[in-house]
Design a protein around this motif. Sequence first.
Motif, mmCIF file in Angstrom:
data_model
loop_
_atom_site.group_PDB
_atom_site.id
_atom_site.type_symbol
_atom_site.label_atom_id
_atom_site.label_comp_id
_atom_site.label_asym_id
_atom_site.label_seq_id
_atom_site.Cartn_x
_atom_site.Cartn_y
_atom_site.Cartn_z
ATOM 1 N N GLY A 115 0.810 -1.130 0.112
ATOM 2 C CA GLY A 115 0.029 0.003 -0.019
ATOM 3 C C GLY A 115 0.877 1.144 0.143
ATOM 4 N N LEU A 145 -2.736 -2.811 2.708
ATOM 5 C CA LEU A 145 -2.877 -2.000 1.427
ATOM 6 C C LEU A 145 -3.828 -0.860 1.705
ATOM 7 C CD1 LEU A 145 -2.614 -2.311 -2.266
ATOM 8 C CD2 LEU A 145 -4.856 -1.548 -1.230
ATOM 9 N N LEU A 149 -3.625 3.681 2.703
ATOM 10 C CA LEU A 149 -4.293 4.595 1.676
ATOM 11 C C LEU A 149 -5.398 5.412 2.534
ATOM 12 C CD1 LEU A 149 -4.418 2.234 -1.628
ATOM 13 C CD2 LEU A 149 -2.788 4.313 -1.234
#
Length: 376
Positions: A115, A145, A149
């Motif tokens: 990520g 991941l 974000l």
Amino acid sequence: MNILIAPDSFKDSLAAPLVCEQLRRGLLETFPAAHCQVLPLADGGEGTLETLASVLGGEFVECAVHDPLFRPIRARYLWLSATATAVIEMAQASGLELLTAAERNASGTTTLGTGELVADALARGARHVVLTVGGSATNDAGLGLATALGYRFWDENDHLVPPIGGNLTRIRRIDLSQVSPRLAEVSCRVVTDVTNPFYGPTGAAHVFATQKGADAAAITHLDAGLRHFAGVLRTTFGADLQQLPGSGAGGGMGGGAACFLRASITSAADWILNITSAAELLKTSDLLITGEGRIDAQTWQGKLLARLLALAAHHQVPVVLVCGTLHDPEAVLADPNVLYATSILPEPMPLAEALARTPELLETQGKLLGRLLSRK
């Protein structure tokens, strides 16, 4: 004669670009009049970035990320500036090869580093992200991941859930309020030749978690986590991941990325052959020389080599197969477009010796093929 040399890597021994070079060098020594083009290939696992860079160019971008056990490391992705495309190999930051055998733990590993690579690409201005998911050490369904974000995952007591596979059963809701707004502007795809579902007997945990350090009890818990998390994702995103082929790839990364990145899941073989313009090169070739470290029954089951052989047959280009070990000669004989298949081994030898001698043996095989083809 126009010869296209387009092998996959010889796993644990030689990357595809070097396989190409050794075959080409040997062939031209005994058949100097041949016109050889090389097209190294990869299946989306380890080595994909290097192979693509040798064909497409681009630049490697290196950044600080976390490995599967949250330790700081340096990892890189391939940046294709002409199209603002980032090609991210999951194995770079979340790969099994980053861990010792004793460190493998599918319940305690994370895709956070992958990520972080995606986040760096977004900050760089990526318009397209391609994520290859072979060779992962994780079973967290992209939880790490997503955390990198800006997604946040909460349990029933409104405590943040650390992003590891063993915690999937704890998640009750997903907070999207801090997600990077750049995600809405980017097209994403996951490339894999794995078609396993998210959970169940053929899902991510039951099929792949053993090699990632999970025992029977851990596999049962991880599968329950994937099943539970699929329900949370369905509530949040409206997606039924169990019906999405490939959602179990990369320890559930296929399904997670389909939600968190709005990614499509694409055949790695088809994508590699398309982006490298393999069909165009075959159109001008009289012969294809291809192969991989081991040719066996799996070679013919829709993977990279099988797709390439079908493409060669479509363009009526005959094929010579070169491999480390040839386990299924009957399948070779069943393909009328394959002229010949051979192992590079001149005699039985220990595996360690065979791996060490692969460059020399490939060059010798190139010489033998060149001598044969020069007589035609």
